[in-house]
Design a protein around this motif. Structure first.
Motif, short mmCIF file in Angstrom:
data_model
loop_
_atom_site.label_atom_id
_atom_site.label_comp_id
_atom_site.label_asym_id
_atom_site.label_seq_id
_atom_site.Cartn_x
_atom_site.Cartn_y
_atom_site.Cartn_z
N LEU A 6 42.39 23.48 40.23
CA LEU A 6 42.18 24.88 40.56
C LEU A 6 42.29 25.84 39.38
O LEU A 6 41.56 26.84 39.33
N ASP A 7 43.16 25.57 38.43
CA ASP A 7 43.25 26.47 37.27
C ASP A 7 41.91 26.55 36.56
O ASP A 7 41.42 27.63 36.21
N LEU A 10 39.22 28.24 38.84
CA LEU A 10 39.37 29.70 38.88
C LEU A 10 38.92 30.35 37.59
O LEU A 10 38.34 31.45 37.60
N GLU A 11 39.14 29.69 36.47
CA GLU A 11 38.69 30.23 35.20
C GLU A 11 37.18 30.38 35.18
O GLU A 11 36.63 31.42 34.76
N GLU A 13 35.22 30.39 37.89
CA GLU A 13 34.89 31.31 38.99
C GLU A 13 34.95 32.76 38.53
O GLU A 13 34.06 33.56 38.79
N GLU A 14 36.02 33.11 37.84
CA GLU A 14 36.20 34.49 37.39
C GLU A 14 35.23 34.87 36.28
O GLU A 14 34.82 36.02 36.16
N TRP A 22 36.55 34.18 44.17
CA TRP A 22 37.48 33.68 45.17
C TRP A 22 38.88 33.63 44.59
O TRP A 22 39.06 33.41 43.39
N SER A 23 39.85 33.79 45.44
CA SER A 23 41.24 33.72 45.01
C SER A 23 41.73 32.28 45.08
O SER A 23 41.10 31.41 45.70
N ARG A 24 42.87 32.03 44.47
CA ARG A 24 43.48 30.71 44.57
C ARG A 24 43.75 30.34 46.03
O ARG A 24 43.54 29.21 46.46
N SER A 187 30.03 30.71 43.71
CA SER A 187 31.30 30.93 44.36
C SER A 187 31.09 31.96 45.41
O SER A 187 30.40 32.92 45.21
#
Length: 207
Positions: A6-7, A10-11, A13-14, A22-24, A187
């Motif tokens: 996920l880290d 998310l990197e 994704e952002e 999306w959030s964690r 995403s």
């Protein structure tokens, strides 16, 4: 995709979706439905060495698959990763015995639409103002039978034209690792899907 991915997810994704990433917690929620007998999600990541370069996810509701997200790092756009990620999702849809697969794509993303068309997706409607910000309409597309012999696979797809796809407005994370990514940044943040039975989002494609 597993929790330890996920880290890196998310990197990316952002980076690809700075305004509606999306959030964690959203990914965790999706992954919670990706394992076990009653699993309704399938999520994969694509890696190049130690680097995560893409991910994709599928949600299933009443034998209807909904592409939640397809994303690839910008330097992997145009490499065919999008096609391979989509192939993985369609293989999962067949395993889930889906009768159809739905997705949304921005009306101004012709490249992504061409990819989906090569896989047999057909337009079935428009969602007005679906993508925010910008109030951009979404084209809803459907693949009527993901298990049909004529459905394009990674081996036969044009690997030089894979798009980035934000498939839904709510990234669904499922459990599966894939070594292939596609030019698809997809995403999604929780919105409503083309499938009335689904509570997930739509598909946006980048690349």
């Amino acid at each position: 995709m597993r929790w330890w991915d996920l880290d890196r997810v998310l990197e990316l994704e952002e980076e690809l979706f700075p305004e509606d990433a999306w959030s964690r917690g959203m990914f965790w929620s999706e992954l919670a439905h990706a394992r076990g007998r009653g699993a309704t999600r399938h999520y994969v990541v694509a890696e190049s060495g130690a680097r995560l370069v893409g991910y994709a996810g599928l949600a299933v509701f009443d034998r209807t698959g909904d592409v939640q997200t397809i994303a690839s790092a910008r330097d992997h756009w145009g490499t065919g990763l999008g096609a391979r990620l989509l192939t993985d999702l369609l293989t999962a849809a067949t395993t889930f015995e889906c009768r159809e697969v739905l997705l949304e794509v921005r009306v101004d993303n012709a490249r992504a639409q061409r990819l989906y068309e090569r896989f047999g997706f057909e337009p079935i409607g428009i969602r007005r103002g679906y993508y925010q910000p910008g109030n951009v309409d979404a084209l809803v597309m459907r693949l009527s039978d993901p298990a049909a012999p004529g459905v394009v696979t990674a081996a036969s797809a044009d690997t030089n034209a894979s798009p980035e796809t934000n498939t839904s407005t709510a990234n669904t994370a499922a459990s599966a690792n894939s070594a292939a990514t596609a030019n698809t940044a997809a995403s999604v943040n929780p919105a409503t899907s083309a499938n009335p039975a689904t509570s997930v989002q739509g598909t946006e494609t980048h690349g």
